[in-house]
Write a protein that holds these residues in place. Structure first.
Motif, PDB file in Angstrom:
ATOM      1  N   ILE A 172       0.810  -1.213   0.000  1.00 27.03           N
ATOM      2  CA  ILE A 172       0.000   0.000   0.000  1.00 27.03           C
ATOM      3  C   ILE A 172       0.851   1.274   0.000  1.00 27.03           C
ATOM      4  CG2 ILE A 172      -0.285   0.192   2.498  1.00 27.03           C
ATOM      5  CD1 ILE A 172      -3.062   0.691  -0.120  1.00 27.03           C
ATOM      6  N   GLN A 173       2.068   1.198   0.550  1.00 22.70           N
ATOM      7  CA  GLN A 173       2.922   2.372   0.640  1.00 22.70           C
ATOM      8  C   GLN A 173       3.690   2.647  -0.658  1.00 22.70           C
ATOM      9  OE1 GLN A 173       3.475  -0.539   1.879  1.00 22.70           O
ATOM     10  NE2 GLN A 173       5.627  -1.057   1.973  1.00 22.70           N
ATOM     11  N   ALA A 174       3.538   1.790  -1.659  1.00 27.39           N
ATOM     12  CA  ALA A 174       4.299   1.925  -2.898  1.00 27.39           C
ATOM     13  C   ALA A 174       3.782   3.085  -3.739  1.00 27.39           C
ATOM     14  CB  ALA A 174       4.225   0.626  -3.694  1.00 27.39           C
ATOM     15  N   ILE A 175       4.665   4.013  -4.044  1.00 29.16           N
ATOM     16  CA  ILE A 175       4.369   5.144  -4.925  1.00 29.16           C
ATOM     17  C   ILE A 175       5.514   5.221  -5.922  1.00 29.16           C
ATOM     18  CG2 ILE A 175       4.075   7.642  -5.077  1.00 29.16           C
ATOM     19  CD1 ILE A 175       2.962   7.526  -2.200  1.00 29.16           C
ATOM     20  N   TYR A 176       5.210   5.249  -7.202  1.00 32.92           N
ATOM     21  CA  TYR A 176       6.216   5.187  -8.266  1.00 32.92           C
ATOM     22  C   TYR A 176       7.280   6.278  -8.114  1.00 32.92           C
ATOM     23  CZ  TYR A 176       8.097   4.730 -12.998  1.00 32.92           C
ATOM     24  OH  TYR A 176       8.922   4.541 -14.072  1.00 32.92           O
ATOM     25  N   GLU A 177       6.850   7.522  -8.000  1.00 37.09           N
ATOM     26  CA  GLU A 177       7.812   8.631  -7.907  1.00 37.09           C
ATOM     27  C   GLU A 177       8.678   8.526  -6.654  1.00 37.09           C
ATOM     28  OE1 GLU A 177       4.516   9.026  -8.555  1.00 37.09           O
ATOM     29  OE2 GLU A 177       4.727   9.469 -10.691  1.00 37.09           O
ATOM     30  N   ARG A 178       8.076   8.102  -5.542  1.00 28.27           N
ATOM     31  CA  ARG A 178       8.846   7.946  -4.305  1.00 28.27           C
ATOM     32  C   ARG A 178       9.874   6.834  -4.462  1.00 28.27           C
ATOM     33  NH1 ARG A 178       5.751   7.290   1.238  1.00 28.27           N
ATOM     34  NH2 ARG A 178       4.542   5.958  -0.122  1.00 28.27           N
ATOM     35  N   SER A 179       9.496   5.780  -5.167  1.00 20.46           N
ATOM     36  CA  SER A 179      10.422   4.672  -5.396  1.00 20.46           C
ATOM     37  C   SER A 179      11.614   5.127  -6.228  1.00 20.46           C
ATOM     38  CB  SER A 179       9.699   3.513  -6.080  1.00 20.46           C
ATOM     39  OG  SER A 179       8.704   2.994  -5.225  1.00 20.46           O
ATOM     40  N   LEU A 180      11.367   5.931  -7.258  1.00 25.96           N
ATOM     41  CA  LEU A 180      12.473   6.499  -8.044  1.00 25.96           C
ATOM     42  C   LEU A 180      13.365   7.366  -7.158  1.00 25.96           C
ATOM     43  CD1 LEU A 180      10.730   7.542 -11.384  1.00 25.96           C
ATOM     44  CD2 LEU A 180      12.510   5.804 -11.120  1.00 25.96           C
ATOM     45  N   LYS A 181      12.738   8.139  -6.287  1.00 28.13           N
ATOM     46  CA  LYS A 181      13.477   9.053  -5.413  1.00 28.13           C
ATOM     47  C   LYS A 181      14.400   8.287  -4.465  1.00 28.13           C
ATOM     48  CE  LYS A 181      13.512  13.508  -4.901  1.00 28.13           C
ATOM     49  NZ  LYS A 181      14.247  14.247  -5.915  1.00 28.13           N
ATOM     50  N   VAL A 182      13.981   7.108  -4.005  1.00 26.55           N
ATOM     51  CA  VAL A 182      14.820   6.292  -3.116  1.00 26.55           C
ATOM     52  C   VAL A 182      16.146   5.988  -3.810  1.00 26.55           C
ATOM     53  CG1 VAL A 182      15.081   4.011  -2.040  1.00 26.55           C
ATOM     54  CG2 VAL A 182      12.948   5.290  -1.766  1.00 26.55           C
ATOM     55  N   LEU A 183      16.074   5.489  -5.045  1.00 27.97           N
ATOM     56  CA  LEU A 183      17.303   5.165  -5.788  1.00 27.97           C
ATOM     57  C   LEU A 183      18.129   6.416  -6.059  1.00 27.97           C
ATOM     58  CD1 LEU A 183      15.862   2.536  -8.270  1.00 27.97           C
ATOM     59  CD2 LEU A 183      17.489   2.104  -6.430  1.00 27.97           C
ATOM     60  N   GLU A 184      17.458   7.494  -6.420  1.00 31.26           N
ATOM     61  CA  GLU A 184      18.163   8.744  -6.699  1.00 31.26           C
ATOM     62  C   GLU A 184      18.894   9.256  -5.451  1.00 31.26           C
ATOM     63  OE1 GLU A 184      17.032  12.679  -9.167  1.00 31.26           O
ATOM     64  OE2 GLU A 184      15.675  12.220  -7.518  1.00 31.26           O
TER      65      GLU A 184
END
Length: 147
Positions: free
Chosen positions: A29-41
């Protein structure tokens, strides 16, 4: 992380592309595409020498252009390694497999990933753990060459 400990790699799986991300949200439920990209960045901003890896699943009904867009997004945030695997429903209660992706499509995705300068791209229906072990072995080999 403990003081004095050096991290060499960071893995963060996407599991699917932006369009199909809502399917994964059913499980996470906590998965958000942009946030996931931000983690790697952010990992790369903290320490550019840390290798980053992500993994995606195909066979959820995605189009080829959507997968290629995801590859572009991952490369833009500095992702180094990529795994692409066939989605396999763990049970009849889980989201069904929409398509079993053909080997030539996996090859196309791998070729595209390598052309975008990913260090390595593993692709097929091998379970994620096996692919991750292969990648971690390659990361250690690369680090040994640098030392």
């Amino acid at each position: 992380m403990k003081r004095g400990v050096t991290m060499h790699g960071f893995a963060f799986n996407f599991n699917t592309n932006a369009h199909h991300f809502k399917l994964v949200v059913l499980c996470r439920i906590q998965a958000i595409y942009e946030r996931s990209l931000k983690v790697l960045e952010n990992v790369k901003k903290i320490d550019p020498s840390i290798y980053t890896k992500s993994g995606i699943m195909v066979g959820l009904g995605e189009r080829e252009d959507e997968v290629l867009d995801l590859l572009r997004d991952l490369m833009q945030v500095g992702c180094d390694y990529l795994t692409i695997g066939q989605y396999l429903a763990p049970s009849k209660e889980h989201y069904p497999v929409v398509e079993y992706v053909h080997a030539h499509i996996f090859k196309k995705y791998k070729d595209e990933a390598l052309s975008k300068k990913f260090i390595q791209c593993s692709r097929d229906a091998i379970p994620y753990l096996n692919r991750l072990l292969i990648i971690l072995t390659n990361i250690n080999d690369e680090k040994d060459k640098l030392l």
